[in-house]
Write an enzyme that holds these catalytic residues in place. Sequence first.
Site, PDB file in Angstrom:
ATOM      1  CE  LYS A 196      -6.892   0.567   1.098  1.00 31.49           C
ATOM      2  NZ  LYS A 196      -7.023   0.410  -0.355  1.00 31.49           N
ATOM      3  CE  LYS A 231      -1.782  -3.202  -5.935  1.00 32.46           C
ATOM      4  NZ  LYS A 231      -3.134  -2.725  -5.741  1.00 32.46           N
ATOM      5  CE  LYS A 290       0.823   2.088  -3.389  1.00 36.30           C
ATOM      6  NZ  LYS A 290      -0.486   2.484  -3.792  1.00 36.30           N
TER       7      LYS A 290
HETATM    8  N1  AQP Z   1       1.160   5.798  -0.050  1.00 36.69           N
HETATM    9  C1  AQP Z   1       0.327   6.601  -0.703  1.00 36.69           C
HETATM   10  N2  AQP Z   1       0.625   7.913  -0.849  1.00 36.69           N
HETATM   11  C2  AQP Z   1      -0.224   8.757  -1.496  1.00 36.69           C
HETATM   12  N3  AQP Z   1      -1.426   8.363  -2.004  1.00 36.69           N
HETATM   13  C3  AQP Z   1      -1.752   7.062  -1.871  1.00 36.69           C
HETATM   14  N4  AQP Z   1      -2.831   6.369  -2.258  1.00 36.69           N
HETATM   15  C4  AQP Z   1      -2.695   5.077  -1.882  1.00 36.69           C
HETATM   16  N5  AQP Z   1      -1.534   4.894  -1.247  1.00 36.69           N
HETATM   17  C5  AQP Z   1      -0.910   6.114  -1.219  1.00 36.69           C
HETATM   18  C6  AQP Z   1      -3.963   6.955  -2.969  1.00 36.69           C
HETATM   19  O1  AQP Z   1      -5.155   6.594  -2.290  1.00 36.69           O
HETATM   20  C7  AQP Z   1      -6.211   6.451  -3.247  1.00 36.69           C
HETATM   21  C8  AQP Z   1      -6.922   5.167  -3.007  1.00 36.69           C
HETATM   22  O2  AQP Z   1      -6.024   4.083  -3.220  1.00 36.69           O
HETATM   23  P1  AQP Z   1      -6.571   2.606  -3.284  1.00 36.69           P
HETATM   24  O3  AQP Z   1      -6.797   2.102  -1.929  1.00 36.69           O
HETATM   25  O4  AQP Z   1      -7.715   2.539  -4.182  1.00 36.69           O
HETATM   26  O5  AQP Z   1      -5.450   1.788  -4.008  1.00 36.69           O
HETATM   27  P2  AQP Z   1      -3.926   1.730  -3.856  1.00 36.69           P
HETATM   28  O6  AQP Z   1      -3.272   2.926  -4.436  1.00 36.69           O
HETATM   29  O7  AQP Z   1      -3.530   0.446  -4.477  1.00 36.69           O
HETATM   30  O8  AQP Z   1      -3.716   1.734  -2.276  1.00 36.69           O
HETATM   31  P3  AQP Z   1      -2.916   0.724  -1.437  1.00 36.69           P
HETATM   32  O9  AQP Z   1      -2.975   1.104  -0.030  1.00 36.69           O
HETATM   33  O10 AQP Z   1      -1.569   0.537  -2.006  1.00 36.69           O
HETATM   34  O11 AQP Z   1      -3.781  -0.582  -1.583  1.00 36.69           O
HETATM   35  P4  AQP Z   1      -3.315  -2.024  -1.915  1.00 36.69           P
HETATM   36  O12 AQP Z   1      -2.236  -2.326  -0.941  1.00 36.69           O
HETATM   37  O13 AQP Z   1      -4.566  -2.830  -1.711  1.00 36.69           O
HETATM   38  O14 AQP Z   1      -2.847  -1.983  -3.320  1.00 36.69           O
HETATM   39  C9  AQP Z   1      -5.578   6.538  -4.636  1.00 36.69           C
HETATM   40  O15 AQP Z   1      -5.814   7.826  -5.163  1.00 36.69           O
HETATM   41  C10 AQP Z   1      -4.119   6.352  -4.365  1.00 36.69           C
HETATM   42  O16 AQP Z   1      -3.331   7.057  -5.302  1.00 36.69           O
END
Ligand code: AQP
Length: 336
Positions: free
Chosen positions: A203, A116, A200
């Site tokens: 968002k 990040k 992965k």
């Molecule tokens: N691609 C993924 N596959 C499986 N699980 C996922 N999670 C997120 N992306 C995937 C799981 O969703 C839960 C909530 O995640 P989050 O929104 O709190 O944070 P994150 O993991 O950082 O999700 P993003 O979409 O990648 O957000 P950004 O882009 O803002 O960093 C968690 O349990 C996560 O494991």
Amino acid sequence: MNKNFKDLVFSGVQPTGNLHLGNYLGAIKNFVELQKKTDCIYSIVDLHAITVFQDPKELKNSIFETLSSFIACGLDFKKSIIFNQSSVSGHAELAWIFNCVSRLGWLNRMTQFKEKAGSNKENASVGLYVYPNLMAADILLYKATHVPVGDDQKQHLELCRDIANKFNNDFNKSNFFPIPEPLIQKKFSRVMSLRDGKKKMSKSEESDYSRINLQDSEDQIEKKIKKAKTDSSLITSDKKDLEKRPEALNLLNIYSSITNTSLEKTLKEMEGKDFSKFKKNLSDVLIATICPIGKKIKELNKDKSLLLNILRNGAEKAKIIADKNLKEIKEIVGFI
Ligand code: AQP
């Protein structure tokens, strides 16, 4: 290992925009199953969200939207405690104590910070760096024993276990904090980007074509799946061959997960088909599952007073547990 503690599930989701298929298949679908058999606390983790700058108006909207998404996916606010993290101040207080328990060397190993912060680490917020300590505080504030997360959060959970162990040892309270267990989907724990099977689904990825959002229309889902990267080979049931084709494997895994079947069964069903045919099947099952959820999210999101009530009630319940545990923690640390 946690036999001294009553089973309690905790997990959080950041209100940082529209939830996507990765959040749903990797986390929320599992949250819904768990609430049928265990006490659960689900938090909209807004303190985590601001580790990267958020426009205040958009943050507020995202908190409401994440709550609407939780409920539309099947979380029951009468059964589970659902609240936004910043409304229970114990999260921030315990995070500070854990900043003093956790080690720099541990945080330096966290791959999510490296990803990040990118090449410009000097410019990343301190909050982004200590994010895993706050995550440990979220879980341990409630003495949660089980944490359903996507595979991407596994390393942070290991750090949480290290913090719990170190606190128990440092203060000679061998069973004060439970050592929480991760609950990670066994079959398909990481939903990958539709544009790059090695990244992965997320968002924050710039291209909206990399993900299926829970509020996408039928048309958008169809277009995104049509455009999803694949290859010209036919579908094979040879798993070894598929490992060399990450985009193909990802779509087949998504199909299996959404239809609740094993990958082996999907491969048998789809063997010999080309991807254009398979993509039509995939769009159909995605539309059938995701679009009703999306409609519900939009509907729920209109009723802000209902949403506010759910958050306030959830925070009150969470605070009762948090205050009791924090009082004990402060005594152990030596605060008056
Ligand atoms: N691609 C993924 N596959 C499986 N699980 C996922 N999670 C997120 N992306 C995937 C799981 O969703 C839960 C909530 O995640 P989050 O929104 O709190 O944070 P994150 O993991 O950082 O999700 P993003 O979409 O990648 O957000 P950004 O882009 O803002 O960093 C968690 O349990 C996560 O494991």
